[in-house]
Design an enzyme around this catalytic site. Structure first.
Site, PDB file in Angstrom:
ATOM      1  N   PHE A 165       0.811  -1.223   0.000  1.00 39.87           N
ATOM      2  CA  PHE A 165       0.000   0.000   0.000  1.00 39.87           C
ATOM      3  C   PHE A 165       0.841   1.269   0.000  1.00 39.87           C
ATOM      4  O   PHE A 165       0.379   2.326  -0.402  1.00 39.87           O
ATOM      5  CB  PHE A 165      -0.915   0.007   1.245  1.00 39.87           C
ATOM      6  N   LYS A 189      -0.947  -7.139  -9.208  1.00 42.85           N
ATOM      7  CA  LYS A 189      -1.930  -7.093  -8.127  1.00 42.85           C
ATOM      8  C   LYS A 189      -1.487  -6.027  -7.118  1.00 42.85           C
ATOM      9  O   LYS A 189      -0.641  -6.253  -6.281  1.00 42.85           O
ATOM     10  CB  LYS A 189      -2.056  -8.445  -7.417  1.00 42.85           C
ATOM     11  N   SER A 242       5.219  -7.256   3.250  1.00 45.90           N
ATOM     12  CA  SER A 242       5.720  -7.731   4.543  1.00 45.90           C
ATOM     13  C   SER A 242       6.500  -9.044   4.387  1.00 45.90           C
ATOM     14  O   SER A 242       6.287  -9.811   3.442  1.00 45.90           O
ATOM     15  CB  SER A 242       4.539  -7.949   5.487  1.00 45.90           C
ATOM     16  N   CYS A 297       9.572   1.724   3.900  1.00 45.27           N
ATOM     17  CA  CYS A 297      10.479   0.623   4.251  1.00 45.27           C
ATOM     18  C   CYS A 297      11.905   1.108   4.436  1.00 45.27           C
ATOM     19  O   CYS A 297      12.732   0.401   4.982  1.00 45.27           O
ATOM     20  CB  CYS A 297      10.422  -0.464   3.189  1.00 45.27           C
ATOM     21  N   GLU A 398       9.317  -4.526  13.193  1.00 45.99           N
ATOM     22  CA  GLU A 398       8.886  -3.377  12.393  1.00 45.99           C
ATOM     23  C   GLU A 398       7.534  -2.871  12.921  1.00 45.99           C
ATOM     24  O   GLU A 398       6.612  -3.661  13.122  1.00 45.99           O
ATOM     25  CB  GLU A 398       8.728  -3.813  10.935  1.00 45.99           C
TER      26      GLU A 398
END
Ligand code: NAD
Length: 496
Positions: A165, A189, A242, A297, A398
């Site tokens: 996202f 996707k 992730s 990230c 994280e």
């Protein structure tokens, strides 16, 4: 999205409905309302669109048209293929503000940040415009008497991208331009949370003249991802997201003989030596940790201060934290927007609770923050912890939110060891004025993307982007030379 081009609008009809569509064979696919889920504007907390929940049927259809489109796309003269890329580059540049607006509307990040994201994605599109030279092989005449040897780089066929996202334009543009430039076709996707920018990208490819079926978009969650991973006609997948989902995609994809690259979660630390320029370092730490609400990230979420660096740095960071303006990402002068979803906001709050319970010192607490102009938005203030230690979960895991921790180390070696012993290895940085220390850091740190007095060391769009340990699975990086290698099969020809 109320003002996004919608299925009927794209098809030429006048009606506007806020429904995002799968994009298969160069056009939107109509879906029934009951097959869709809500899309939120995190700044208002309101539902602003519906996005389809695709599964195996939609993936099958997209793969079938991509397989059909493949031979003609593979055989298209490189210069003709390259012209389509130049068209797309122009359209993307012309629509950069619209793309950025859609990103802000779905993700919450500030408009200037969203625009910067589009421009970073554009760099890789520009790299792909030079595809005729990127795809050149090697030629060695006379390896034996009257015998020449050369290599060819050929596309693989139908490939797939599964993206997160947090960068709805930049991250996919690190993947699909290279795949398409190499002559592959693509099923993408995207994350359903940030589908507005995905829809616009699909529309721009069609407008650029890309043949139908070469680039297809299917929305969905676990079911769509499983269908991609298990589809026998998909040859390669690049995943960004992730570590949990990336490990599944990598292991199940590789088991089925696919080429897979997974670029996954992170917990980045910047090492601050006592000789650093502390004003510059404080600016960098706060911008890196809290920019985009910490949902990057490559954000530095741990500041490892050596010796008395922590005592010098903390008041400077506190001062900057106090000045941060939080509000809707489209508002002028805002430094940080909302968290992208209500669920994620709740998860970040749980992490702050946990940090407190683990004994970290809470210097700034983001939990009580409310945005007066937008009380239903998914807003959270910024949280600064001091005295975070390696045994704490908030050090190891994280959080992916606006939570920054200061850690103390007695020496350079201790700080370096902390970074090297962390489970994640994505990006890191050193802040110092000592060239020798910076060189030692570059040589000895076991993290592949390194900043020297640069907090977010994302390599330029024509270079590779990578990770190691729990931050990446697979042998090759994304983009750049590795991207071309990932998306092509080399053939070695020996010819008499
Ligand atoms: P995510 O793993 O939840 O989602 C990534 C993709 O997988 C999305 O398309 C999503 O729809 C799909 N997905 C989600 N749950 C799934 C499931 N159970 N089964 C199958 N598919 C599923 O990641 P996210 O929350 O969208 O993004 C944030 C994560 O991405 C963070 O961990 C961040 O560090 C990472 N990230 C990494 C990089 C990098 O280059 N290393 C870049 C950006 C983000």
């Amino acid at each position: 999205m109320t003002d996004t081009k919608t299925a009927p609008e794209v098809a030429g009809a006048a009606a506007i409905t806020p429904v995002i569509s799968h994009w298969i064979e160069g056009r939107p696919v109509e879906v029934l309302p009951e097959q869709t889920g809500p899309v939120y504007d995190p700044a208002s907390g309101q539902v602003i669109a519906r996005v389809p929940r695709g599964g195996a049927d939609e993936v099958d259809r997209a793969v079938a048209v991509a397989a059909e489109a493949f031979p003609a796309w593979r055989d298209m003269p490189l210069i003709a293929r390259s012209h389509i890329f130049f068209n797309f580059r122009e359209l993307l540049y012309r629509n950069r503000e619209e793309m950025a607006r859609l990103i802000t509307q779905n993700h919450g990040k500030t408009f200037p940040d969203a625009l910067a994201e589009v421009m970073r994605g554009l760099e890789t599109v520009e790299f792909a415009c030079g595809l005729p030279s990127q795809l050149a092989g090697m030629n060695t005449p006379n390896v034996s008497t009257g015998v020449d040897a050369f290599t060819l780089r050929q596309p693989l066929g139908v490939t797939a991208a599964i993206t997160p996202f947090n960068f709805p334009a930049m991250v996919p543009m690190w993947i699909y331009p290279i795949a398409l430039a190499a002559g592959n076709t693509m099923v993408w996707k995207p994350s359903s949370h940030t589908c507005g920018a995905a829809q616009l990208q699909a529309e721009l490819w069609t407008e650029a003249g890309l043949p139908d079926g070469v680039f297809n978009v299917v929305y969905g969650g676990r079911e769509a991802v499983t269908a991609i991973v298990e589809h026998p006609d998909i040859k390669a997948i690049q995943f960004v997201g992730s570590t949990k989902v990336g490990t599944y995609v990598y292991q199940e994809g590789v088991k089925r003989g696919k080429r897979v690259g997974s670029y996954t979660s992170a917990k980045n630390a910047m090492l601050v030596l006592p000789d650093a320029d502390m004003e510059q370092t404080a600016d960098a730490a706060v911008a890196s940790g809290f920019g985009s609400a910490g949902e990057r990230c490559m954000a530095q979420t741990l500041v490892i201060a050596v010796g008395d660096a922590g005592a010098k740095l903390r008041p400077l960071m506190e001062e900057r934290v106090g000045r941060l303006k939080i509000g809707p990402g489209m508002d002028e002068g805002v430094d940080m927007g909302p968290i992208y979803s209500a669920e994620h906001r709740a998860s970040v709050i749980e992490w702050i609770d946990k940090g407190e319970a683990e004994g970290a010192e809470l210097v700034a607490d983001g939990r009580p923050f409310t945005c007066e102009d937008s009380p239903d938005g998914f807003f959270l203030g910024v949280t600064l912890f001091d005295n975070v230690t390696p045994d704490m979960e908030i050090y190891r895991e994280e959080i992916f939110g606006p939570v920054l921790g200061i850690v103390h180390a007695d020496t350079f070696d201790e700080g370096l060891r902390m970074i090297n012993e962390h489970q994640y290895a994505n990006g890191t940085a050193i802040f110092t004025t000592d060239g020798g220390a910076a060189r030692r850091f570059k040589m000895e740190v076991e993290v592949p993307m390194i900043g020297v007095n640069v907090p977010i060391p994302v390599p330029a769009g024509y270079m590779s982007f990578t990770g190691s340990k729990a931050s990446a699975l697979g042998d090759l990086a994304m983009r750049g030379e590795d991207g071309i290698r990932f998306f092509t099969q080399q053939k070695m020809v020996t010819e008499r």
